[in-house]
Design a protein around this motif. Structure first.
Motif, PDB file in Angstrom:
ATOM      1  N   LYS A   1      18.418  45.349   2.715  1.00 52.63           N
ATOM      2  CA  LYS A   1      16.774  45.272   1.686  1.00 52.63           C
ATOM      3  C   LYS A   1      15.904  45.327   2.479  1.00 52.63           C
ATOM      4  N   SER A   2      15.760  45.864   3.705  1.00 50.91           N
ATOM      5  CA  SER A   2      14.986  46.164   4.609  1.00 50.91           C
ATOM      6  C   SER A   2      14.723  48.074   4.556  1.00 50.91           C
TER       7      SER A   2
ATOM      8  N   LEU B   1      12.789  47.755   0.664  1.00 49.24           N
ATOM      9  CA  LEU B   1      11.549  48.367   0.779  1.00 49.24           C
ATOM     10  C   LEU B   1      10.973  48.906   1.468  1.00 49.24           C
TER      11      LEU B   1
ATOM     12  N   LEU C   1       5.767  43.112   5.851  1.00 49.61           N
ATOM     13  CA  LEU C   1       6.947  43.687   5.939  1.00 49.61           C
ATOM     14  C   LEU C   1       7.160  43.111   7.301  1.00 49.61           C
TER      15      LEU C   1
ATOM     16  N   ASP D   1       8.128  40.451   2.989  1.00 52.82           N
ATOM     17  CA  ASP D   1       9.625  40.098   3.211  1.00 52.82           C
ATOM     18  C   ASP D   1       9.681  39.259   3.982  1.00 52.82           C
ATOM     19  N   GLU D   2       9.840  37.659   3.449  1.00 54.90           N
ATOM     20  CA  GLU D   2      10.402  36.427   4.077  1.00 54.90           C
ATOM     21  C   GLU D   2       8.825  35.502   4.254  1.00 54.90           C
TER      22      GLU D   2
ATOM     23  N   SER E   1      12.281  39.138  -0.713  1.00 49.71           N
ATOM     24  CA  SER E   1      13.273  38.900   0.408  1.00 49.71           C
ATOM     25  C   SER E   1      13.044  38.269   0.992  1.00 49.71           C
TER      26      SER E   1
END
Length: 335
Positions: A43-44, A47, A82, A155-156, A186
């Protein structure tokens, strides 16, 4: 720009570890798309490639038909969060945003607008080093919103937020999508995505496992199962199993029954004199559906049989003897 994310046949290796292995999916405007997968799924890495922070070995990752590096005013076209810690601790929150705004010719009033939107107006002149994790998350979201972009990659985003903050971000993301923006989130928190996302892209070992609507995924995961609540669990299981059902105990007083419709379950329990307090179609949670989908894609799973120091010592010895230790260390960096 047409606010669509297009990922096509992305491949990326770190040493002998394939972080991405032909990954392809689209993210369209007007909905919140959840981007999920186990640790090490890629995932990361995906991104970072989308945002030009990493380079794919093969394939393309486009935003509005262009690579991120080709965007002339990226802050006005893509907003990203991020790493909430990516702000100098001695810099005041407002000054951090002013610096970003100045780099893109944005007015000062826009900085104050986004601070108010994320609830940091009262803390704007405090130094970021004194912010809590939740406050840093809000500052990161404010930075992503600064240019009023049509595309958001987060992201989160609920990491570190308190219950009020989680409730706010849930509604806020849906509002952004309703405005026609492309929103990719994400997260590891399936419960939050179940209440927020319209669509889900599930990846594992660098490949797409599922690309589907959340409602469709939950319906498929729920299947034809029936949930039964009864204090006489043993007798209920015997009666239903004897009639050809597949029965699993899912709680101290609950059963999940497959292969029999709810009406038949009620009739069987009633005729056998089994007391029950509820029978209903089973509705799977997003976490249940996700766990089923990713069962074979988990790379870093705890050994649930390790219960004592002797077992732990043995596991450590096995790990030290593993010739693939270097590759495993590389894989830990692929998320």
């Amino acid at each position: 720009m047409e606010a669509t994310i297009e990922v096509r046949e992305l491949r990326k290796r770190f040493g002998s570890v394939a972080a991405l292995d032909g990954l392809s999916f689209d993210v369209t405007p007007g909905q919140v798309t959840g981007f999920v997968g186990p640790n090490g799924a890629g995932k990361s890495t995906t991104l970072r490639i989308l945002l030009g922070l990493d380079t794919a070995d093969e394939g393309t990752a486009l935003i509005g038909g262009r690579r991120y590096q080709a965007l002339r005013t990226p802050l006005l076209e893509v907003g990203a969060l991020l790493d909430a810690a990516a702000v100098h601790p001695s810099r005041r929150g407002r000054d951090h945003l002013l610096w970003l705004a100045h780099s893109h010719g944005l007015p000062v009033r826009r900085v104050d607008e986004v601070l108010d939107v994320v609830g940091l107006g009262g803390a704007a002149r405090r130094r970021a080093g004194g912010y809590s994790l939740g406050m840093r998350q809000r500052l990161g979201i404010a930075a992503a919103l600064l240019g009023d972009p049509p595309v958001l990659l987060l992201d989160e985003p609920v990491n570190g937020l308190d219950p009020e903050g989680i409730r706010w971000i849930r509604g806020f993301l849906r509002t952004l999508a309703a405005e026609g923006r492309t929103v990719l989130v994400s997260s590891h928190l399936m419960g939050e995505l179940e209440d927020t996302a319209d669509h889900l892209v599930v990846i594992g070992r660098g490949r797409v496992i599922a690309d589907t609507g959340v409602a469709e995924l939950l319906a498929a995961a729920s299947g034809d199962r029936v949930a039964v609540r009864t204090a006489d669990r043993a007798r209920a299981m015997a009666v239903l199993s004897g009639a050809g059902a597949s029965v699993a105990a899912t709680g101290r007083d609950t059963l999940t029954v497959s292969l029999l419709p709810a009406e038949r379950v009620v009739a069987l329990l009633g005729s056998a004199g089994v007391v029950f307090s509820g029978v209903a179609a089973h509705r799977a949670t997003l976490e249940e559906a996700y766990m089923e989908l990713t069962r074979d894609a988990v790379q870093f799973a705890a050994d649930e049989t390790a219960v004592g120091p002797e077992r732990a010592a043995g596991a450590a010895g096995d790990e030290d003897a593993d010739d693939g230790g270097d590759d495993a260390a590389v894989a830990e960096g692929v998320r």
